[in-house]
Design a protein around this motif. Structure first.
Motif, short mmCIF file in Angstrom:
data_model
loop_
_atom_site.label_atom_id
_atom_site.label_comp_id
_atom_site.label_asym_id
_atom_site.label_seq_id
_atom_site.Cartn_x
_atom_site.Cartn_y
_atom_site.Cartn_z
N ASP A 3 33.80 70.70 56.39
CA ASP A 3 33.25 70.23 57.51
C ASP A 3 34.37 69.56 58.35
OD1 ASP A 3 33.95 68.07 55.75
OD2 ASP A 3 32.40 66.69 56.12
N PHE A 48 28.54 77.22 53.42
CA PHE A 48 29.86 76.99 53.75
C PHE A 48 30.12 75.35 53.53
CE2 PHE A 48 27.61 75.80 57.78
CZ PHE A 48 28.20 74.65 58.03
N CYS A 89 32.20 79.11 51.14
CA CYS A 89 33.34 79.42 51.88
C CYS A 89 33.71 78.02 52.79
CB CYS A 89 33.33 80.59 52.78
SG CYS A 89 31.87 80.66 53.61
N ARG A 90 34.54 78.09 53.18
CA ARG A 90 35.01 76.84 54.30
C ARG A 90 34.04 76.62 55.55
NH1 ARG A 90 40.90 74.57 56.01
NH2 ARG A 90 40.29 72.91 57.28
N ASP A 91 34.25 77.83 56.24
CA ASP A 91 33.46 77.75 57.50
C ASP A 91 32.38 78.64 57.59
OD1 ASP A 91 35.58 76.40 58.51
OD2 ASP A 91 36.86 78.13 58.89
N TYR A 115 39.59 78.21 49.96
CA TYR A 115 39.15 76.88 50.10
C TYR A 115 38.07 76.81 48.97
CZ TYR A 115 37.30 72.67 52.13
OH TYR A 115 36.94 71.36 52.31
N ASN A 171 28.62 69.05 61.48
CA ASN A 171 28.20 69.60 60.31
C ASN A 171 28.31 69.12 58.84
OD1 ASN A 171 27.41 72.27 61.71
ND2 ASN A 171 29.61 72.34 62.11
N TYR A 203 36.34 71.01 60.70
CA TYR A 203 36.48 71.59 61.95
C TYR A 203 35.50 70.73 62.89
CZ TYR A 203 32.38 74.27 60.74
OH TYR A 203 31.28 74.37 60.27
N ASN A 204 34.41 70.05 62.39
CA ASN A 204 33.26 69.43 63.17
C ASN A 204 32.37 68.62 62.42
OD1 ASN A 204 31.12 69.07 64.73
ND2 ASN A 204 30.84 71.46 65.48
#
Length: 221
Positions: free
Chosen positions: A98, A95, A57-59, A132, A104, A100-101
């Protein structure tokens, strides 16, 4: 007057001499034995698993009630593959987004490396993703054709979108909420490298049977 017993001083000198000459050898042997014993302990006490499913998954997804609910629900769609008297399916969450941050980024790289290694080694048969993840894995051409069990499969017949399905609408999946849920199988055919593993075909067919039951909402255990 002579003594028939061993001289403690001689033993102490021998021990000092041995340690001086073989210190690093001894340490290496102790470390090796520790690793072997620990490995045997893990092998004996390892949890028996009928199948490990990778959820990509994405997050980051915390192993919360929704993830536990998904695991427990899926176990009703598979039979006891290893014959230990119970169905035990494990979901491994990775996940891979990356954006969003940036901090990571390394973890994402490690997750992707773990997934590809497991995929190439035959450890991945059934894959679950969010939107995603479905797009990413499809672009990498890692999903196999499932049109024979899912006529309406997306991504050119390779991905089952569980949105609105009987599977996701059942009571045990209430905690999943409105999270996206896509299912797919790995690419597997006569040319697949993992065919060198004698049980690869059986494990693939098991994964396929679980997915077919999910699509048709047929619980078997």
């Amino acid at each position: 007057m002579s003594s028939s017993g061993k001289n403690p001083d001689n033993f102490a000198k021998w021990l000092d001499n041995f340690w001086y000459h073989y210190k690093f050898h001894t340490i290496a042997v102790v470390i090796l034995l520790t690793v072997i014993v620990f490995g045997i302990y893990q092998l004996i006490n390892r949890q028996k698993v009928d199948m490990t499913i990778y959820y990509v998954c994405r997050d980051p997804v915390i192993v919360d009630e929704s993830t536990a609910a998904l695991t427990q629900t899926i176990q009703h769609y598979g039979y006891d593959y290893d014959g230990d008297g119970k169905v035990n399916i494990v979901i491994k969450t990775l996940f891979i987004g990356d954006e969003y941050n940036e901090q990571n980024a390394q973890l994402v790289e490690d997750n992707l490396s773990e997934f590809f290694t497991a995929y190439q080694g035959g450890g991945v048969m059934l894959i679950i993703t969010d939107g995603y993840g479905a797009k990413y894995i499809s672009e990498k051409e890692l999903f196999g054709d499932i049109s024979d069990i899912a006529p309406d499969a997306e991504y050119d017949g390779t991905v089952f979108n569980a949105a609105g399905s009987d599977f996701i609408n059942q009571e045990s999946m209430e905690k999943w909420g409105d999270k996206e849920l896509y299912f797919g199988l790995r690419v597997y055919n006569e040319d697949s490298f993992i065919n060198i593993q004698k049980d690869a075909k059986d494990r693939y067919e098991y994964a396929k049977s679980v997915l077919k039951n999910i699509i048709n909402n047929t619980q078997v255990s």
